[in-house]
Design an enzyme around this catalytic site. Structure first.
Site, short mmCIF file in Angstrom:
data_model
loop_
_atom_site.label_atom_id
_atom_site.label_comp_id
_atom_site.label_asym_id
_atom_site.label_seq_id
_atom_site.Cartn_x
_atom_site.Cartn_y
_atom_site.Cartn_z
N ASP A 17 0.63 -1.18 0.01
CA ASP A 17 -0.13 -0.09 0.16
C ASP A 17 0.89 1.16 -0.02
O ASP A 17 1.89 1.30 0.62
CB ASP A 17 -0.92 0.27 1.11
CG ASP A 17 -1.99 0.93 1.00
OD1 ASP A 17 -2.34 1.41 0.14
OD2 ASP A 17 -2.51 1.31 2.27
N HIS A 34 2.60 3.24 -8.83
CA HIS A 34 2.47 1.80 -9.14
C HIS A 34 3.91 1.37 -10.00
O HIS A 34 4.17 0.09 -9.65
CB HIS A 34 1.34 1.39 -10.07
CG HIS A 34 -0.10 1.97 -9.11
ND1 HIS A 34 -0.35 1.40 -8.01
CD2 HIS A 34 -1.12 2.41 -9.55
CE1 HIS A 34 -1.64 2.04 -7.64
NE2 HIS A 34 -2.02 2.52 -8.69
N LEU A 128 11.43 -20.36 -4.35
CA LEU A 128 10.68 -19.73 -3.79
C LEU A 128 9.29 -19.78 -4.57
O LEU A 128 9.28 -19.70 -5.56
CB LEU A 128 10.89 -18.05 -3.72
CG LEU A 128 9.99 -16.99 -3.07
CD1 LEU A 128 9.80 -17.21 -1.64
CD2 LEU A 128 10.19 -15.69 -3.65
C1 FPP Z 1 -1.96 0.22 -3.48
O1 FPP Z 1 -1.52 1.73 -3.30
C2 FPP Z 1 -1.43 -0.58 -4.58
C3 FPP Z 1 -2.04 -1.23 -5.44
C4 FPP Z 1 -3.52 -1.21 -5.46
C5 FPP Z 1 -1.37 -1.76 -6.71
C6 FPP Z 1 -0.26 -2.77 -6.47
C7 FPP Z 1 0.63 -2.76 -7.71
C8 FPP Z 1 1.87 -2.69 -7.71
C9 FPP Z 1 2.97 -2.61 -6.72
C10 FPP Z 1 2.30 -2.83 -9.16
C11 FPP Z 1 3.20 -4.12 -9.36
C12 FPP Z 1 2.88 -5.33 -9.09
C13 FPP Z 1 3.23 -6.62 -9.48
C14 FPP Z 1 2.81 -7.70 -9.04
C15 FPP Z 1 3.97 -6.70 -10.90
P1 FPP Z 1 -2.67 2.48 -3.31
O2 FPP Z 1 -2.71 3.05 -4.78
O3 FPP Z 1 -3.75 2.20 -2.80
O4 FPP Z 1 -1.81 3.80 -2.68
P2 FPP Z 1 -2.36 4.89 -1.65
O5 FPP Z 1 -3.19 4.15 -0.55
O6 FPP Z 1 -1.31 5.63 -1.57
O7 FPP Z 1 -3.67 5.68 -2.56
#
Ligand code: FPP
Length: 246
Positions: A17, A34, A128
């Protein structure tokens, strides 16, 4: 009664997050957060393998994330395709077995095909196990498993009395894998957000304010140190756990 004495968790689950806030703090669009998060994914996979973790389960996209603005959803989907194209060969070289959990049929045909290729290519690897949860929700997983068992009962394949925790766990997306030992959540919030509800029953929880794009091996080591300092009781008393060690 199984008593956990391992110092390194076998199964680590991660709620990644804080990408959006990381981007906003830099005056950038959420999508760049992201993208930056992919580097942390790479680093976490390396750290887990180096530290002897056997299973790593990452929450990449929840059932509820479909409700985000359309452009964010589609850019995330493009990012998954791109990350698969770029990372799978390296994961394979490092003996990582890749799996995906979630309502994968909700994803585009192209993404599903790339996921299936990656799973097939790495299926025989013995290092893993990396589970990536996409379009996943803990409640969805449990409801799905319950529906499958109900179907078997109606078809006369199993007795209703045979439906117990083991039977249900055998129908979940991570069937055959042990429960999570440690949950890491970045980004400062302290909640489970419908992740692996079933498998987190006895997990140790580690919350950090670090935003996901800044998560690195040092922070992973802090989470593991927290885990190593915990006495896991699984409902027993502390004295019982200590006695079982002798
Ligand atoms: C949450 O942060 C994150 C996500 C919903 C997306 C996670 C995706 C990645 C880390 C990209 C790569 C993943 C892979 C497996 C290749 P948020 O957007 O909710 O952040 P915020 O709470 O600050 O708004």
């Amino acid at each position: 009664m199984h008593v956990e004495t391992a110092i390194v968790p076998s199964h680590v689950a991660v709620i990644m997050d804080g990408n959006g806030r990381w981007a906003r703090a830099r005056g950038k669009p959420r999508h760049s957060g992201h993208r930056a998060g992919v580097k942390s994914v790479r680093e976490t996979v390396e750290a887990a393998a180096e530290r002897g973790v056997q299973i790593l389960t990452l929450f990449a996209f929840s059932s509820e994330n479909w409700g985000r603005p359309e452009d964010e959803v589609s850019s995330l989907m493009r990012l998954f395709v791109e990350a698969l194209r770029r990372e799978v060969a390296e994961l394979h070289r490092n003996n990582v077995r890749l799996r995906f959990i979630g309502a994968l049929d909700q994803l585009s045909d192209g993404l599903q095909a790339k996921m299936a290729d990656a799973v097939e290519k790495t299926a025989q690897n013995t290092g893993l196990t990396l589970n990536i949860a996409v379009a996943y929700g803990g409640r969805w997983d449990i409801a799905n498993a319950a529906r499958k068992l109900a179907g078997k009962a109606v078809a006369g394949e199993i007795d209703v009395d045979a439906i117990d925790a083991d039977a249900l766990s055998g129908e979940l997306q991570l069937a055959g894998l042990p429960d999570a030992d440690l949950l890491i959540r970045t980004g400062g919030e302290q909640r489970i957000s419908n992740f692996l509800l079933w498998h987190l029953a006895y997990a140790e929880l580690w919350f950090t304010d670090v935003l996901w794009p800044e998560f690195d091996k040092a922070e992973f080591a802090r989470a593991l140190a927290h885990f190593a300092g915990k006495q896991r009781r699984f409902g027993q008393t502390g004295d019982q756990v200590e006695a079982a060690k002798c």
